[in-house]
Structures are given as C-alpha cells and as structure tokens.
Scaffold this motif. Sequence first.
Motif, mmCIF file in Angstrom:
data_model
loop_
_atom_site.group_PDB
_atom_site.id
_atom_site.type_symbol
_atom_site.label_atom_id
_atom_site.label_comp_id
_atom_site.label_asym_id
_atom_site.label_seq_id
_atom_site.Cartn_x
_atom_site.Cartn_y
_atom_site.Cartn_z
ATOM 1 N N MET A 21 -11.883 -9.703 4.927
ATOM 2 C CA MET A 21 -11.789 -8.220 5.003
ATOM 3 C C MET A 21 -11.078 -7.788 6.433
ATOM 4 S SD MET A 21 -13.258 -7.209 2.449
ATOM 5 C CE MET A 21 -13.536 -5.453 2.920
ATOM 6 N N GLN A 22 -10.040 -8.141 6.770
ATOM 7 C CA GLN A 22 -9.034 -7.944 7.763
ATOM 8 C C GLN A 22 -7.960 -7.048 7.155
ATOM 9 O OE1 GLN A 22 -8.213 -11.595 9.450
ATOM 10 N NE2 GLN A 22 -9.765 -11.440 10.908
ATOM 11 N N VAL A 23 -7.420 -5.915 7.911
ATOM 12 C CA VAL A 23 -6.406 -5.136 7.249
ATOM 13 C C VAL A 23 -5.180 -5.758 7.723
ATOM 14 C CG1 VAL A 23 -7.847 -2.821 6.796
ATOM 15 C CG2 VAL A 23 -7.068 -3.384 9.004
ATOM 16 N N PHE A 24 -3.887 -5.353 7.100
ATOM 17 C CA PHE A 24 -2.627 -5.720 7.597
ATOM 18 C C PHE A 24 -2.222 -4.591 8.560
ATOM 19 C CE2 PHE A 24 1.897 -4.606 6.985
ATOM 20 C CZ PHE A 24 2.318 -5.862 7.409
ATOM 21 N N SER A 29 5.881 -11.574 15.294
ATOM 22 C CA SER A 29 6.771 -12.958 15.497
ATOM 23 C C SER A 29 7.264 -13.205 14.093
ATOM 24 C CB SER A 29 6.253 -13.922 15.994
ATOM 25 O OG SER A 29 5.675 -13.604 17.103
ATOM 26 N N GLY A 30 7.491 -11.966 13.366
ATOM 27 C CA GLY A 30 7.993 -12.254 11.802
ATOM 28 C C GLY A 30 7.094 -12.453 10.895
ATOM 29 N N TYR A 31 5.806 -12.527 11.167
ATOM 30 C CA TYR A 31 4.672 -13.067 10.287
ATOM 31 C C TYR A 31 3.613 -11.848 10.035
ATOM 32 C CZ TYR A 31 6.580 -17.828 10.420
ATOM 33 O OH TYR A 31 7.485 -18.778 10.297
ATOM 34 N N PRO A 32 2.989 -11.839 8.886
ATOM 35 C CA PRO A 32 1.974 -10.602 8.819
ATOM 36 C C PRO A 32 0.765 -11.098 9.694
ATOM 37 C CG PRO A 32 2.730 -11.596 6.559
ATOM 38 C CD PRO A 32 3.112 -12.532 7.898
ATOM 39 N N GLN A 48 7.178 -3.656 -3.133
ATOM 40 C CA GLN A 48 7.811 -4.623 -2.716
ATOM 41 C C GLN A 48 7.478 -5.353 -1.098
ATOM 42 O OE1 GLN A 48 11.997 -3.111 -3.060
ATOM 43 N NE2 GLN A 48 12.158 -3.782 -4.995
ATOM 44 N N GLN A 49 7.047 -4.123 -0.503
ATOM 45 C CA GLN A 49 6.418 -4.730 0.720
ATOM 46 C C GLN A 49 5.016 -5.426 0.596
ATOM 47 O OE1 GLN A 49 5.812 -0.404 1.895
ATOM 48 N NE2 GLN A 49 7.001 -0.602 3.653
ATOM 49 N N PHE A 50 4.442 -5.195 -0.312
ATOM 50 C CA PHE A 50 3.296 -5.944 -0.676
ATOM 51 C C PHE A 50 3.738 -7.691 -1.090
ATOM 52 C CE2 PHE A 50 0.126 -7.900 -3.799
ATOM 53 C CZ PHE A 50 -0.827 -8.044 -3.160
ATOM 54 N N ASP A 51 4.678 -7.570 -1.757
ATOM 55 C CA ASP A 51 5.053 -8.835 -2.305
ATOM 56 C C ASP A 51 5.794 -9.547 -1.129
ATOM 57 O OD1 ASP A 51 4.484 -8.033 -4.948
ATOM 58 O OD2 ASP A 51 6.448 -7.492 -5.515
ATOM 59 N N LYS A 52 6.313 -8.881 -0.208
ATOM 60 C CA LYS A 52 7.004 -9.930 0.792
ATOM 61 C C LYS A 52 5.671 -10.229 1.886
ATOM 62 C CE LYS A 52 11.331 -7.998 0.555
ATOM 63 N NZ LYS A 52 12.711 -7.371 1.200
ATOM 64 N N ILE A 53 4.945 -9.421 2.028
ATOM 65 C CA ILE A 53 3.508 -9.429 2.964
ATOM 66 C C ILE A 53 2.875 -10.925 2.057
ATOM 67 C CG2 ILE A 53 1.470 -8.971 3.902
ATOM 68 C CD1 ILE A 53 2.933 -6.242 4.078
ATOM 69 N N LYS A 54 2.743 -11.100 1.072
ATOM 70 C CA LYS A 54 1.985 -11.956 0.116
ATOM 71 C C LYS A 54 2.816 -13.213 0.539
ATOM 72 C CE LYS A 54 0.048 -12.709 -4.273
ATOM 73 N NZ LYS A 54 0.221 -11.939 -5.529
ATOM 74 N N ARG A 55 4.009 -13.155 0.496
ATOM 75 C CA ARG A 55 4.942 -14.505 0.703
ATOM 76 C C ARG A 55 4.631 -15.105 2.076
ATOM 77 N NH1 ARG A 55 10.180 -12.531 -1.251
ATOM 78 N NH2 ARG A 55 9.634 -11.360 -2.821
ATOM 79 N N GLY A 56 4.261 -14.124 2.999
ATOM 80 C CA GLY A 56 4.390 -14.680 4.324
ATOM 81 C C GLY A 56 2.897 -14.955 4.816
ATOM 82 N N THR A 57 1.957 -15.170 4.058
ATOM 83 C CA THR A 57 0.511 -15.726 4.289
ATOM 84 C C THR A 57 -0.161 -16.558 3.166
ATOM 85 O OG1 THR A 57 -1.633 -14.910 4.984
ATOM 86 C CG2 THR A 57 -0.515 -13.587 3.431
#
Length: 66
Positions: A21-24, A29-32, A48-57
């Motif tokens: 329950m934490q928000v983006f 440092s390049g990570y969400p 597309q922003q959601f997809d990229k953030i999903k790949r970073g975590t």
Amino acid sequence: MKRKKIIEKKIPQFIIVNEYMQVFSGLKSGYPNFDEDWSKARHLENMQQFDKIKRGTLSKLEMLYL
C-alpha cells in the motif's frame, strides 16, 4: 462554412500502488521509488509508463484510477 469543434479525449489518470500500500513517487537512482505518503503519488496517464515501472520492481503492482 461551419467550424468543427475539436473534441479532446481525456486520458484517465492513475496512480500505482504496490502490495504494501505504498504509492509510486518517482524514480530514484533509475529504479521505481515507493512511499507511504499518498500525497507524494505521481499521477500517470500512459499505460507504457506502468509497464516500465512494473519491469523495475519485484513487488506486485496495481493501478488505481483517479
């Protein structure tokens, strides 16, 4: 000659919430980066922003539409 009104399509805004329950709140440092303070939530409009953030975590993410 009649003028046509240009109808702009509103793109729905959303925020991203992880399984804790934490928000983006942006990139750090390049990570969400996720924060417990919901006032720091970054409003997004592009899937597309959601997809990229999903790949970073590794956390499970969910979109909440505003």
